[in-house]
Design a protein around this motif. Structure first.
Motif, PDB file in Angstrom:
ATOM      1  N   ASP A 139     -87.925  49.149  63.275  1.00 37.13           N
ATOM      2  CA  ASP A 139     -88.040  48.365  64.501  1.00 37.13           C
ATOM      3  C   ASP A 139     -87.489  49.163  65.676  1.00 37.13           C
ATOM      4  OD1 ASP A 139     -89.113  46.201  63.141  1.00 37.13           O
ATOM      5  OD2 ASP A 139     -87.157  45.235  62.862  1.00 37.13           O
ATOM      6  N   ASN A 140     -88.163  49.039  66.827  1.00 38.32           N
ATOM      7  CA  ASN A 140     -87.713  49.644  68.071  1.00 38.32           C
ATOM      8  C   ASN A 140     -87.622  51.167  67.974  1.00 38.32           C
ATOM      9  OD1 ASN A 140     -86.984  49.156  70.787  1.00 38.32           O
ATOM     10  ND2 ASN A 140     -84.838  49.515  70.299  1.00 38.32           N
ATOM     11  N   SER A 190     -81.453  58.612  69.276  1.00 38.55           N
ATOM     12  CA  SER A 190     -81.568  57.151  69.247  1.00 38.55           C
ATOM     13  C   SER A 190     -82.196  56.659  70.545  1.00 38.55           C
ATOM     14  CB  SER A 190     -80.178  56.522  69.080  1.00 38.55           C
ATOM     15  OG  SER A 190     -79.411  56.741  70.246  1.00 38.55           O
ATOM     16  N   ILE A 191     -82.623  55.419  70.513  1.00 36.18           N
ATOM     17  CA  ILE A 191     -83.179  54.796  71.717  1.00 36.18           C
ATOM     18  C   ILE A 191     -82.140  54.796  72.833  1.00 36.18           C
ATOM     19  CG2 ILE A 191     -83.988  52.596  72.684  1.00 36.18           C
ATOM     20  CD1 ILE A 191     -86.085  54.050  71.012  1.00 36.18           C
ATOM     21  N   SER A 192     -80.889  54.492  72.510  1.00 39.62           N
ATOM     22  CA  SER A 192     -79.856  54.458  73.556  1.00 39.62           C
ATOM     23  C   SER A 192     -79.659  55.846  74.169  1.00 39.62           C
ATOM     24  CB  SER A 192     -78.541  53.897  73.014  1.00 39.62           C
ATOM     25  OG  SER A 192     -78.048  54.688  71.960  1.00 39.62           O
ATOM     26  N   ASP A 233     -84.617  52.235  62.196  1.00 41.47           N
ATOM     27  CA  ASP A 233     -84.606  51.408  63.410  1.00 41.47           C
ATOM     28  C   ASP A 233     -83.947  52.170  64.551  1.00 41.47           C
ATOM     29  OD1 ASP A 233     -85.592  49.386  61.788  1.00 41.47           O
ATOM     30  OD2 ASP A 233     -83.728  48.239  61.747  1.00 41.47           O
ATOM     31  N   ASN A 234     -84.403  51.897  65.778  1.00 37.07           N
ATOM     32  CA  ASN A 234     -83.787  52.407  67.009  1.00 37.07           C
ATOM     33  C   ASN A 234     -83.699  53.922  67.066  1.00 37.07           C
ATOM     34  OD1 ASN A 234     -83.186  49.735  68.079  1.00 37.07           O
ATOM     35  ND2 ASN A 234     -81.691  49.628  66.426  1.00 37.07           N
ATOM     36  N   GLU A 257     -80.530  47.511  74.007  1.00 37.29           N
ATOM     37  CA  GLU A 257     -80.992  48.540  73.083  1.00 37.29           C
ATOM     38  C   GLU A 257     -82.181  48.093  72.252  1.00 37.29           C
ATOM     39  OE1 GLU A 257     -78.667  50.652  69.937  1.00 37.29           O
ATOM     40  OE2 GLU A 257     -77.595  51.331  71.714  1.00 37.29           O
ATOM     41  N   ASN A 258     -82.380  46.811  72.076  1.00 36.98           N
ATOM     42  CA  ASN A 258     -83.513  46.307  71.302  1.00 36.98           C
ATOM     43  C   ASN A 258     -84.722  46.042  72.150  1.00 36.98           C
ATOM     44  OD1 ASN A 258     -82.146  46.329  68.805  1.00 36.98           O
ATOM     45  ND2 ASN A 258     -81.057  44.474  69.416  1.00 36.98           N
ATOM     46  N   ASN A 259     -84.704  46.551  73.398  1.00 32.20           N
ATOM     47  CA  ASN A 259     -85.854  46.469  74.307  1.00 32.20           C
ATOM     48  C   ASN A 259     -86.185  45.042  74.703  1.00 32.20           C
ATOM     49  OD1 ASN A 259     -87.361  48.203  75.755  1.00 32.20           O
ATOM     50  ND2 ASN A 259     -88.955  48.479  74.239  1.00 32.20           N
ATOM     51  N   LYS A 260     -85.185  44.187  74.786  1.00 28.08           N
ATOM     52  CA  LYS A 260     -85.387  42.815  75.213  1.00 28.08           C
ATOM     53  C   LYS A 260     -84.634  42.615  76.519  1.00 28.08           C
ATOM     54  CE  LYS A 260     -85.521  41.226  70.460  1.00 28.08           C
ATOM     55  NZ  LYS A 260     -84.780  40.570  69.410  1.00 28.08           N
TER      56      LYS A 260
END
Length: 106
Positions: free
Chosen positions: A15-16, A45-47, A31-32, A101-104
């Motif tokens: 996810d993400n 990581s996404i962050s 994830d991430n 961080e979860n794109n919300k």
């Protein structure tokens, strides 16, 4: 998922996760995570990706309109790095500071 990416059978994408364009994913991506290459490897990581772009946006010009002169300036900037171009004129934009961080949206 990036354009032209190939995901091999039996591989899962978390996810993400972000997959770079043209990547060939041969192993599971957590994830991430951000994965790129052939074969794709996790590079961060996404962050970390968001923080990188926050720093770049503070150090680069942000262009609101695309005049001929602006287009020439951007061509020069792209030779040495990146340029950030806002394309949604007259709309309220969500800042990366408003995204978790979860794109919300927060």
């Amino acid at each position: 998922m990036g354009a032209g990416s190939i995901i091999m059978p039996g591989v899962s994408i978390g996810d993400n996760a972000v997959i770079g364009a043209g990547s060939v994913v041969t192993k599971n991506v957590p994830d991430n995570s951000v994965a790129i290459g052939n074969p794709a490897v996790v590079v961060g990581s996404i962050s970390q990706l968001i923080n990188k772009h926050k720093i770049n946006m503070q150090n680069c010009q942000v262009y609101e309109k695309m005049s001929e002169q602006t287009a020439e300036i951007i061509k020069e900037e792209l030779k040495t790095g990146s340029a950030y171009i806002r394309t949604h004129f007259g709309q309220d934009l969500i800042s990366v500071d408003d995204i978790d961080e979860n794109n919300k949206s927060i």
